[in-house]
Design a protein around this motif. Structure first.
Motif, PDB file in Angstrom:
ATOM      1  N   TYR A  27      31.810  13.399  36.141  1.00  0.00           N
ATOM      2  CA  TYR A  27      32.718  13.226  35.144  1.00  0.00           C
ATOM      3  C   TYR A  27      33.437  11.954  35.280  1.00  0.00           C
ATOM      4  O   TYR A  27      33.932  11.637  36.343  1.00  0.00           O
ATOM      5  N   ALA A  84      31.007  16.549  40.210  1.00  0.00           N
ATOM      6  CA  ALA A  84      31.073  18.211  40.019  1.00  0.00           C
ATOM      7  C   ALA A  84      29.989  18.533  40.745  1.00  0.00           C
ATOM      8  O   ALA A  84      29.965  19.775  41.345  1.00  0.00           O
ATOM      9  N   SER A 142      37.404  27.810  42.903  1.00  0.00           N
ATOM     10  CA  SER A 142      37.929  27.170  41.555  1.00  0.00           C
ATOM     11  C   SER A 142      37.576  25.389  41.705  1.00  0.00           C
ATOM     12  O   SER A 142      38.025  24.992  42.423  1.00  0.00           O
ATOM     13  N   GLY A 143      36.757  25.217  40.552  1.00  0.00           N
ATOM     14  CA  GLY A 143      36.558  23.577  40.507  1.00  0.00           C
ATOM     15  C   GLY A 143      35.611  23.366  41.426  1.00  0.00           C
ATOM     16  O   GLY A 143      35.344  22.072  41.530  1.00  0.00           O
ATOM     17  N   SER A 144      34.686  24.131  41.922  1.00  0.00           N
ATOM     18  CA  SER A 144      33.639  23.938  42.813  1.00  0.00           C
ATOM     19  C   SER A 144      32.450  23.327  42.365  1.00  0.00           C
ATOM     20  O   SER A 144      31.320  22.856  42.573  1.00  0.00           O
ATOM     21  N   GLY A 145      32.208  23.728  40.938  1.00  0.00           N
ATOM     22  CA  GLY A 145      31.110  23.333  40.132  1.00  0.00           C
ATOM     23  C   GLY A 145      30.416  24.294  39.455  1.00  0.00           C
ATOM     24  O   GLY A 145      29.065  24.038  39.094  1.00  0.00           O
ATOM     25  N   LYS A 146      30.662  25.191  39.640  1.00  0.00           N
ATOM     26  CA  LYS A 146      29.977  26.798  39.098  1.00  0.00           C
ATOM     27  C   LYS A 146      29.484  26.594  37.636  1.00  0.00           C
ATOM     28  O   LYS A 146      28.396  26.639  37.248  1.00  0.00           O
ATOM     29  N   SER A 147      30.809  26.464  36.845  1.00  0.00           N
ATOM     30  CA  SER A 147      30.329  26.165  35.668  1.00  0.00           C
ATOM     31  C   SER A 147      29.431  24.921  35.084  1.00  0.00           C
ATOM     32  O   SER A 147      28.404  25.151  34.357  1.00  0.00           O
ATOM     33  N   THR A 148      29.667  23.804  35.729  1.00  0.00           N
ATOM     34  CA  THR A 148      28.780  22.845  35.653  1.00  0.00           C
ATOM     35  C   THR A 148      27.571  23.222  35.987  1.00  0.00           C
ATOM     36  O   THR A 148      26.686  22.726  34.970  1.00  0.00           O
ATOM     37  N   HIS A 206      33.839  35.630  40.223  1.00  0.00           N
ATOM     38  CA  HIS A 206      34.965  35.522  41.274  1.00  0.00           C
ATOM     39  C   HIS A 206      35.047  36.760  41.954  1.00  0.00           C
ATOM     40  O   HIS A 206      35.841  36.799  43.026  1.00  0.00           O
TER      41      HIS A 206
HETATM   42  N1  LIG Z   1      34.935  17.709  31.016  1.00  0.00           N
HETATM   43  C1  LIG Z   1      35.206  17.232  32.291  1.00  0.00           C
HETATM   44  N2  LIG Z   1      35.690  15.972  32.705  1.00  0.00           N
HETATM   45  C2  LIG Z   1      36.219  15.666  33.760  1.00  0.00           C
HETATM   46  N3  LIG Z   1      35.957  16.444  34.979  1.00  0.00           N
HETATM   47  C3  LIG Z   1      35.552  17.668  34.707  1.00  0.00           C
HETATM   48  C4  LIG Z   1      35.139  18.166  33.221  1.00  0.00           C
HETATM   49  N4  LIG Z   1      34.575  19.457  33.324  1.00  0.00           N
HETATM   50  C5  LIG Z   1      34.628  19.754  34.760  1.00  0.00           C
HETATM   51  N5  LIG Z   1      35.277  18.895  35.502  1.00  0.00           N
HETATM   52  C6  LIG Z   1      35.471  18.615  36.852  1.00  0.00           C
HETATM   53  O1  LIG Z   1      34.446  19.030  37.677  1.00  0.00           O
HETATM   54  C7  LIG Z   1      34.539  19.956  38.591  1.00  0.00           C
HETATM   55  C8  LIG Z   1      33.889  21.231  38.484  1.00  0.00           C
HETATM   56  O2  LIG Z   1      34.102  21.948  37.488  1.00  0.00           O
HETATM   57  P1  LIG Z   1      33.755  23.310  37.010  1.00  0.00           P
HETATM   58  O3  LIG Z   1      34.093  23.514  35.609  1.00  0.00           O
HETATM   59  O4  LIG Z   1      32.157  23.139  37.084  1.00  0.00           O
HETATM   60  O5  LIG Z   1      34.127  24.202  38.019  1.00  0.00           O
HETATM   61  P2  LIG Z   1      34.101  25.746  38.292  1.00  0.00           P
HETATM   62  O6  LIG Z   1      33.645  26.097  39.642  1.00  0.00           O
HETATM   63  O7  LIG Z   1      33.450  26.389  37.145  1.00  0.00           O
HETATM   64  O8  LIG Z   1      35.698  26.122  38.331  1.00  0.00           O
HETATM   65  P3  LIG Z   1      36.479  27.727  37.592  1.00  0.00           P
HETATM   66  O9  LIG Z   1      36.382  28.503  38.899  1.00  0.00           O
HETATM   67  O10 LIG Z   1      37.869  27.255  37.922  1.00  0.00           O
HETATM   68  O11 LIG Z   1      35.733  27.722  36.490  1.00  0.00           O
HETATM   69  C9  LIG Z   1      36.071  20.226  38.635  1.00  0.00           C
HETATM   70  O12 LIG Z   1      36.821  19.270  39.608  1.00  0.00           O
HETATM   71  C10 LIG Z   1      36.677  19.895  37.171  1.00  0.00           C
HETATM   72  O13 LIG Z   1      37.948  19.113  37.249  1.00  0.00           O
END
Ligand SMILES: Nc1ncnc2c1ncn2[C@@H]1O[C@H](COP(=O)(O)OP(=O)(O)OP(=O)(O)O)[C@@H](O)[C@H]1O
Ligand SMILES: [Mg+2]
Lengths: 257, 852
Positions: free
Chosen positions: A29, A38, A58-64, A216
């Motif tokens: 990103y 991510a 949290s923030g590890s990249g799961k959703s990504t 989680h």
């Molecule tokens: N649109 C974006 N722009 C910039 N950075 C992003 C964006 N979306 C996610 N990130 C970053 O990418 C990383 C992974 O985000 P992601 O949403 O995949 O985390 P996650 O594991 O789903 O977290 P959570 O458990 O909080 O939902 C995080 O550091 C987040 O800040």
């Protein structure tokens, strides 16, 4: 007649075959100093007919990861093959149509349309695609998720758990190749969570529905066939069927590093 | 809290800008009208003042009959000699210079032989005395003033546009057939090339008197000797004056001269302000709606403020403060836009040849005070209800997903209140329309108040109508648009109150447009019926503009054409009866009955044929008003001061809508004896000859126009179209304002449904389908506006037609036009959806899904 018999033959393929596979996928990103990686070179195969859980801090990249698997987002590098289709170079419109065909979603927020009844919400993907619903399939589906008696109600008249069941039925109605659920119980209390997880588990067992779920909750993860742990954009652990205790231990190991 | 309110504005730039625009347009219209009319007024002041720059006092004829073709009474030539002989007088000159009179007419003919019409502006024929240049408001830009018969000076604007240069032979129709004059000079009036787009032919005053058949002067300008005060001069001239003349100081005379123009300008001012007011009213709907939506969307935020300890009063203040700031800024922008509008219009008029004197733009204190106050107050008033609603948000909403403010007591009884409003407004309108014996001011007040409350009431009732209407009106969209169309229909009824308020803004414009169209259609129909009922001829001779009279010689020439069976000219002039102005017609007793249907109330065609020198036939409405009947006698005063004693021999009852004959009919012989310069309003002809024969015969009279009877009817009816088009243009403004409201509501809805749109996109809604969904919702809303506005407009038109039944006004429903309005509504919906649909379809699916 059981629900499984109603499924289209294409979903009755043998287990352990990959339905989505990604190779060396990275997702960055932004750029320059503020760039965030991510995902960093993740390779992975999602097996047909299984429930896969994704865990991580949290923030590890799961959703990504999930968005990329689902064709909602594109990797910065790497290849994504969804049910035999390489989606890497597809146009926005083709991607939309592919999602329509092959993907089902369940969100943390139920995202039901308030002006539609439960049944209309369930049928929405079909109506968007301009397809006619199969009455029998709809009946079975509503029974499976347990909202057959609430079908004429509007979302505002349903509990959170019921709303999430409607959302699951909506995701399943078009016979998707894969169902993705991002923290499907994140917004529910623990008792309701359990019900919803059972609905998902049943969909895998009875319908052979391939499902990927971000969670989680160790209890939720323990219901999965496979649990992926992700940290800092990399898959750091890949467990098969585990107890909640094992999951918690693995979780601590992952975050403790 | 103040910071929160103001931050909110910056955080929501687009919708704040759209809201503000609704106010900007209304305020711009109001200030623009004031600036434009003030500037016009000042321009005319300078024109009329430049007429008497070095003049001390002015002798002029009295205005004996208002609106007469002949103008004011004339000042006799002999008086000029007497004034010049006075010891106090240094110099005096007579001139033909009455700019308010339609008697001073001279038509220039262009190089192609066509009459110069100056789009309806005056075509002046004036006369000045070149030996007394100090009294002469005209300034030569080339050549010299006319000295001898056959010489002429034209205004600089006409000379330029028509390509005349000194030494040319210029063809002019003045008083009779075309004559050629030698162009000896080119002049400006004061410091403008011409007044408006008027043309001016300036002759020597003696020549002008002869050409215009004026046995005297319009004015005598007088300069006193050194040391003689204006008062002394007035006193020394007064004893010389005949009964129909008066003497005034130059300033007083200038004031009197501009009275007609001033009245016209103030009429324009009020008309424009009225339309500006409508636009502001529609703007208020838009603001109310936008603020309501914003408050609803900010429920979470407001509730969080409450959990942090903000009191309801603070919440109220923050919403009102936001409205105040928006209103203030929008008003300022509106004022600037208004000035720009006025300047732009002036430039536009100049470009179109309507050159006003270059008075610098007049920007009075009251203009900006009115703009600022109106814009801000309207915005504040519209914010009251949303602000009150905001105070009912309580802290718990902060933690509940999708919580909304509880409905207030007022909101719960909204339906009965709205029904009551509609009933009360209908009653008020009814009173304004049908009550007899009420003053004009009361009547107008009742109509305006009734109309405004009616709109508000219907808008409130509409909340209940939205769902069924959307169901019906959204049907085609749902059928054609598939899922997107069905979703759109559902979206339209999600917040019926919002949809109703959005549609209501459009409803107001469409109701007024429908009303104007239906009444206009009725007027056109009534006009046609009236003319068809009266005229029974093959051809009609009228002037080019349709209303000024033609010299008698035109009708006489037409009558002499070979093959004419009957030709009957109808003279027209104004007279005065018991202090009131009336139209007097001079008719030919022998022929009128053959070309004209006279409908008798008392008397018979025999009375017409035997109309004697002091006999008159009068119109029934006139007879009723003054209590006259057959056998009665009355006096008519002519513009020159003559008194006519007439005896009534018949009463006729023409169509009340448009009578081609005056209130008093006398024989043409009597008319010609009584009025100094008889002119014809119409000449009616029976003849088997083709139209071209008459056109050829009248070629020397370019102001005359021969048409067949059908064209005559069409032309008369078409005059109403001109007025209608003007009204449409002005009402378009309020429709545009309501468009902003629609854009606003849609943008806010898209914004509010971000996550939902993300979900729809995730499950397979394509961008195109997303756009279609927003577009269809917009169209459904617009159609609801039309479905409310069009019937309302028809209802109003029916009521007004009923109220005006005594004027033979018929109602005819313009079916074609109504279909056009439905189409306009659809187009409006499409236009309003452009931006929001794009925003919706461009939403990033992922971001939208995570949007809170
Ligand atoms: N649109 C974006 N722009 C910039 N950075 C992003 C964006 N979306 C996610 N990130 C970053 O990418 C990383 C992974 O985000 P992601 O949403 O995949 O985390 P996650 O594991 O789903 O977290 P959570 O458990 O909080 O939902 C995080 O550091 C987040 O800040
Ligand atoms: Mg996440």
């Amino acid at each position: 007649m059981s629900v499984a018999e109603l499924r289209a033959p294409e979903h009755e393929a043998p287990l352990a075959e990959a339905i989505v596979s990604i190779e060396q996928v990275s997702r960055r990103y932004g750029d320059g100093d503020t760039a965030v990686d991510a995902l960093r070179g993740v390779s992975l195969e999602i097996e047909r007919g299984k429930l896969t859980a994704v865990m991580g801090p949290s923030g590890s990249g799961k959703s990504t990861l999930m968005h990329i698997l689902a064709g909602l987002d594109r990797p910065t590098a790497g290849r994504v093959v969804l049910d035999g289709v390489d989606v890497t170079g597809l146009s926005e419109k083709k991607m939309t149509l592919l999602r329509r065909e092959k993907i089902g979603f369940v969100f943390q927020f139920f995202n039901l349309l308030p002006m539609l009844t439960a049944e209309e919400n369930v049928l929405l993907p079909l109506s968007i695609a301009g397809r006619k619903p199969d009455e029998q399939w709809l009946e079975e589906l509503l029974l499976t998720v347990g909202i057959a008696d609430r079908r004429k109600h509007r979302p505002s008249e349903l509990s959170g758990g019921q709303q999430q069941r409607v959302a699951i039925a909506r995701a399943l109605v078009s016979n998707p190749a894969v169902l993705f659920a991002d923290e499907p119980t994140g917004n529910l209390d623990s008792a309701t969570s359990k019900d919803v997880l059972h609905v998902l588990r049943n969909a895998v067992d009875d319908l052979g529905q391939t499902t990927v779920m971000v969670t989680h909750d160790a209890g939720a993860a323990s219901m999965a066939d496979r649990i992926l742990f992700i940290a800092d954009g990399r898959i750091v652990k890949d467990l098969r069927e585990s107890t909640a205790r094992e999951v918690i231990a693995a979780m601590q190991e992952v975050t403790g590093r | 809290m103040k910071r929160v309110a103001l931050k909110g504005i910056f955080g929501r730039k687009l919708r704040t800008a759209l809201t503000a625009f609704a106010v900007v347009l209304g305020v711009a219209m109001v200030t623009g009208s004031l600036v434009l009319t003030d500037t016009m007024s000042k321009a005319f002041d300078s024109i009329f003042e430049s007429s008497y720059q070095e003049t001390d006092v002015v002798v002029s004829g009295r205005s004996l009959v208002d609106w007469s073709d002949e103008g004011n009474a004339l000042v006799p030539d002999s008086l000029l000699r007497q004034v010049r002989a006075l010891p106090d007088v240094e110099a005096a000159a007579g001139s033909i210079l009455d700019l308010n009179s339609s008697a001073n007419q001279a038509h220039l003919i262009d190089r192609d032989g066509e009459i110069v019409m100056g789009n309806g502006n005056p075509t002046f024929g004036l006369g000045v005395d070149p030996s007394e240049p100090r009294f002469n408001p005209l300034e030569l830009s080339a050549g010299r003033f006319a000295q001898a018969p056959g010489e002429v000076v034209v205004d600089a604007s006409s000379a330029r546009t028509l390509g005349f240069s000194i030494g040319d032979g210029v063809k002019i129709a003045v008083g009779g057939p075309i004559k050629t004059f030698e162009l000896v000079g080119i002049a400006k009036y004061g410091d403008v090339d011409t007044i408006g787009s008027a043309t001016m032919a300036i002759f020597h005053v003696d020549e002008a008197q002869r050409l215009l058949e004026k046995p005297g002067y319009d004015v005598i300008s007088v300069a006193g000797r050194e040391g003689v005060s204006d008062d002394e001069l007035l006193r020394s001239i007064a004893p010389l004056l005949p009964a129909n003349a008066q003497v005034r100081t130059a300033a007083e005379q200038a004031d009197a001269d501009k009275k007609g123009v001033s009245e016209f300008i103030s009429f324009i001012r009020y008309a424009l302000l009225g339309f500006g007011g409508i636009a502001l009213f529609v703007g208020a709907f838009v603001i109310f709606n936008t603020l309501s939506i914003t408050v609803a969307q900010r429920t979470r935020e407001l509730a969080t403020l409450r959990t942090l300890g903000a009191t309801p009063a603070q919440v109220l203040r923050s919403v009102v403060l936001e409205a105040f700031a928006v209103g203030l800024v929008a008003s300022l922008a509106g004022i600037a836009a208004g000035v720009g509008l006025a300047v732009g219009l002036t430039e536009l008029m100049a470009a179109a040849g309507l050159d006003l004197p270059r008075a610098s733009t007049v920007f009075q204190t009251r203009t900006w005070v009115a703009g600022l106050a109106l814009g801000t107050l309207v915005t504040l008033a519209a914010s009251v209800a949303p602000a009150l609603r905001a105070t009912r948000v309580n802290a718990i909403a902060a933690v509940r997903e999708g919580a909304v403010a509880p409905r207030g007591r007022l909101a719960r009884s909204a339906f009965p209140i709205s029904v009551a409003l509609v009933v009360v407004s209908a009653a008020t309108l009814g009173y304004g329309l049908f009550a007899s014996d009420v003053g004009v001011a009361t009547r107008i007040l009742a109509l305006v108040v009734g109309l405004l409350t009616l709109f508000v009431g219907v808008a409130m009732v509409a909340t209940r109508l939205v769902t069924p209407l959307a169901h019906v009106l959204g049907w085609p969209g749902a059928k054609l648009g598939g899922a997107a169309g069905q979703l759109a229909r559902g979206n339209a009824v999600r917040m019926p109150g919002r949809t109703a308020a959005t549609a209501a803004a459009l409803m107001i414009g469409l109701a007024l447009v429908t009303f104007v169209t239906a009444v206009g259609n009725g007027l056109r129909q009534s006009e046609r019926d009236a003319i068809v009922r009266q005229i029974d001829a093959d051809y009609v001779v009228v002037s080019q503009n349709g209303w000024s009279t033609l010299p008698a010689v035109v009708g006489e020439t037409a009558a002499e054409v070979d093959g004419v069976e009957v030709a009957s000219s109808i003279r027209r002039e104004r007279g005065r009866v018991l202090g009131d102005g009336v139209d007097v017609s001079g008719i030919d007793p022998a022929t009128l009955g053959e070309v004209f249907h006279v409908e008798w109330s008392e008397g018979s065609p025999a009375a017409l044929r035997s109309l004697g020198p002091s006999d008159a036939i009068v119109r029934k409405s006139f007879a009723d008003e003054y209590g006259f009947a057959t056998g009665g006698e009355f006096l008519v005063r002519t513009p020159t001061g003559l008194m006519l004693n007439l005896r009534i021999t018949g009463v006729y009852d023409p169509p009340r809508f448009d009578s081609l004959l005056g209130s008093v009919l006398v024989s043409r012989a009597t008319f010609d004896r009584s009025f100094s310069r008889p002119g014809d309003s119409l000449t009616l002809i029976w003849s088997g000859q083709p139209l071209s024969t008459f056109e050829d015969a009248l070629a020397a009279y370019p102001d005359a126009r021969v048409v067949d009877d059908e064209t005559f009817v069409d032309d008369r009816a078409a005059e109403i179209d001109g007025i209608l088009n003007l009204l449409y243009a002005l009402l378009a403004l309020s429709v545009i304002v309501s468009l902003f409201g629609m854009v606003n509501t849609l943008v806010l809805a898209v914004f509010e449904r971000t996550r939902e749109i993300g979900m729809l996109r995730a499950v397979g809604l394509t961008r195109r389908q997303t756009r279609r969904m927003v577009r269809h919702e917009s169209i459904v809303t617009a159609l609801i506006g039309a479905a409310l506005g069009v019937p309302l407009g028809l209802l109003l038109a029916t009521a007004v037609t009923r109220a005006l039944a005594e004027y033979d006004l018929s109602l005819s429903i313009p079916v074609g036009a109504l279909a056009v309005f439905a189409l306009v509504a659809v187009l409006a919906g499409l236009a309003a959806a452009l931006l929001p649909a794009r925003r919706a379809s461009r939403l990033d699916v992922l971001e939208a899904l995570q949007y809170e």
